[in-house]
Design a protein around this motif. Structure first.
Motif, mmCIF file in Angstrom:
data_model
loop_
_atom_site.group_PDB
_atom_site.id
_atom_site.type_symbol
_atom_site.label_atom_id
_atom_site.label_comp_id
_atom_site.label_asym_id
_atom_site.label_seq_id
_atom_site.Cartn_x
_atom_site.Cartn_y
_atom_site.Cartn_z
ATOM 1 N N ALA A 183 -36.736 33.049 78.771
ATOM 2 C CA ALA A 183 -37.329 31.751 78.478
ATOM 3 C C ALA A 183 -36.987 31.290 77.066
ATOM 4 O O ALA A 183 -36.735 30.093 76.832
ATOM 5 C CB ALA A 183 -38.850 31.815 78.657
ATOM 6 N N ALA A 184 -36.976 32.209 76.110
ATOM 7 C CA ALA A 184 -36.641 31.848 74.731
ATOM 8 C C ALA A 184 -35.190 31.405 74.620
ATOM 9 O O ALA A 184 -34.870 30.456 73.884
ATOM 10 C CB ALA A 184 -36.909 33.039 73.805
ATOM 11 N N TRP A 188 -33.902 27.627 73.526
ATOM 12 C CA TRP A 188 -32.939 27.347 72.456
ATOM 13 C C TRP A 188 -31.810 26.457 72.975
ATOM 14 O O TRP A 188 -31.413 25.496 72.287
ATOM 15 C CB TRP A 188 -32.359 28.645 71.907
ATOM 16 C CG TRP A 188 -31.509 28.396 70.687
ATOM 17 C CD1 TRP A 188 -31.923 28.418 69.386
ATOM 18 C CD2 TRP A 188 -30.123 28.044 70.676
ATOM 19 N NE1 TRP A 188 -30.868 28.104 68.553
ATOM 20 C CE2 TRP A 188 -29.750 27.865 69.312
ATOM 21 C CE3 TRP A 188 -29.165 27.860 71.649
ATOM 22 C CZ2 TRP A 188 -28.470 27.512 68.931
ATOM 23 C CZ3 TRP A 188 -27.874 27.512 71.281
ATOM 24 C CH2 TRP A 188 -27.528 27.343 69.936
ATOM 25 N N LEU A 189 -31.294 26.750 74.143
ATOM 26 C CA LEU A 189 -30.225 25.922 74.710
ATOM 27 C C LEU A 189 -30.681 24.483 74.906
ATOM 28 O O LEU A 189 -29.902 23.539 74.721
ATOM 29 C CB LEU A 189 -29.774 26.504 76.054
ATOM 30 C CG LEU A 189 -28.773 27.650 76.014
ATOM 31 C CD1 LEU A 189 -28.618 28.265 77.398
ATOM 32 C CD2 LEU A 189 -27.417 27.180 75.490
ATOM 33 N N GLU A 190 -31.941 24.308 75.269
ATOM 34 C CA GLU A 190 -32.459 22.968 75.540
ATOM 35 C C GLU A 190 -32.712 22.179 74.265
ATOM 36 O O GLU A 190 -32.432 20.980 74.181
ATOM 37 C CB GLU A 190 -33.761 23.080 76.336
ATOM 38 C CG GLU A 190 -34.404 21.754 76.709
ATOM 39 C CD GLU A 190 -33.595 20.969 77.730
ATOM 40 O OE1 GLU A 190 -33.734 19.727 77.774
ATOM 41 O OE2 GLU A 190 -32.812 21.596 78.479
ATOM 42 N N ASN A 191 -33.224 22.840 73.223
ATOM 43 C CA ASN A 191 -33.686 22.115 72.030
ATOM 44 C C ASN A 191 -32.718 22.160 70.851
ATOM 45 O O ASN A 191 -32.600 21.190 70.103
ATOM 46 C CB ASN A 191 -35.049 22.669 71.588
ATOM 47 C CG ASN A 191 -36.098 22.540 72.673
ATOM 48 O OD1 ASN A 191 -36.150 21.538 73.370
ATOM 49 N ND2 ASN A 191 -36.942 23.565 72.837
ATOM 50 N N ARG A 192 -32.083 23.299 70.591
ATOM 51 C CA ARG A 192 -31.169 23.487 69.466
ATOM 52 C C ARG A 192 -31.824 23.100 68.134
ATOM 53 O O ARG A 192 -31.185 22.523 67.248
ATOM 54 C CB ARG A 192 -29.889 22.661 69.645
ATOM 55 C CG ARG A 192 -29.211 22.808 70.997
ATOM 56 C CD ARG A 192 -28.585 24.174 71.186
ATOM 57 N NE ARG A 192 -27.953 24.300 72.479
ATOM 58 C CZ ARG A 192 -26.644 24.183 72.695
ATOM 59 N NH1 ARG A 192 -25.833 23.964 71.683
ATOM 60 N NH2 ARG A 192 -26.154 24.290 73.907
ATOM 61 N N SER A 193 -33.118 23.402 67.998
ATOM 62 C CA SER A 193 -33.845 22.991 66.795
ATOM 63 C C SER A 193 -33.673 23.960 65.631
ATOM 64 O O SER A 193 -34.139 23.696 64.525
ATOM 65 C CB SER A 193 -35.340 22.844 67.113
ATOM 66 O OG SER A 193 -35.866 24.066 67.607
#
Length: 246
Positions: A183-184, A188-193
């Motif tokens: 999930a983590a 990360w792939l979704e947000n790249r924050s």
């Protein structure tokens, strides 16, 4: 370069080999790298047919081909990948020398030393890394990735290998991030924050390099006028190795 399995006069040894071979005519594979030894061939090929199918599907295939000239048969096994190093790893695990599968075409080159180190880690990882999700670099895309489980890391077992193309330089980078769970990695792939969390293996390597550089800059001690004690060679050899390899 069109893929030639060199199977003239040979018949499939089993149904699975026959099906794999028949599919190769449909896909029109192109050879990326190849290693031949005796009657065995280890091959990494590109699948151009994927471009016209579902986007971002695996477009690299590893082939392990074994010919039996006495029986006039061949066996063929294959597996799909999205990253060249994982395609090479699959063949290394089946007996191919790790350094025998360099590309024989004008493919993009690693952009930096960290990419080379990351690919080398994958190639030599044996069965340590199990890919569970992947997305290929497809037509018009500049990025692909593989999510793998590191079987030897209990704290950060989920690894994200992110590959990015630099088409103007004809190069690419490959980076490995470490996460506590799937999930983590997905988040990360979704947000790249934040930057990709660095895998601990590379932090250890960096510390070792810094230590080595510091030691090389340290002035050597002046030679002692007192003879140093020298243990017999047999005693040194007999001592157990208490070092730790990473």
């Amino acid at each position: 370069m069109s893929l030639d399995f060199r199977l003239d006069g040979l018949e499939p040894a089993d149904e699975q080999s026959a099906n794999t071979y028949d599919c190769s005519w449909v896909h029109g594979y192109q050879t990326i790298s190849r290693h031949d030894v005796g009657e065995r061939s280890y091959i990494v090929a590109f699948d151009p047919a994927v471009t016209w199918g579902i986007p971002n599907m695996p477009n690299l295939v590893s082939f392990d081909v074994v010919r039996d000239s006495r029986q006039a048969t061949f066996s063929m096994h294959s597996f799909e990948h999205v990253t060249l190093a994982f395609a090479q790893n699959w063949l290394v695990n089946r007996g191919c020398p790790p350094d025998a599968l360099a590309p024989i075409i004008d493919a993009p080159k690693p952009a930096d030393e960290l990419t080379v180190r990351t690919e080398d880690r994958i190639r030599h990882s044996g069965g340590r890394l199990e890919v569970v999700e992947r997305q290929a670099i497809d037509w018009g895309d500049l990025e692909g990735w593989s999510i793998a489980v590191d079987r030897q890391d209990e704290d950060l077992p989920v690894r994200l290998f992110l590959e990015t193309l630099q088409p103007d330089q004809h190069t690419y980078t490959l980076r490995e991030g470490a996460f506590a769970d799937h999930a983590a990695a997905d988040a990360w792939l979704e947000n790249r924050s934040a930057p990709l969390p660095e895998a601990p293996e590379y932090r250890l390597d960096a510390e070792a390099l810094r230590t080595s550089a510091a030691l090389s800059r340290t002035p050597s001690a002046a030679p002692s006028t007192t003879p140093a004690f020298s243990a017999p060679a047999a005693a040194i050899v007999a001592q157990p190795d208490r070092g730790r390899s990473l």
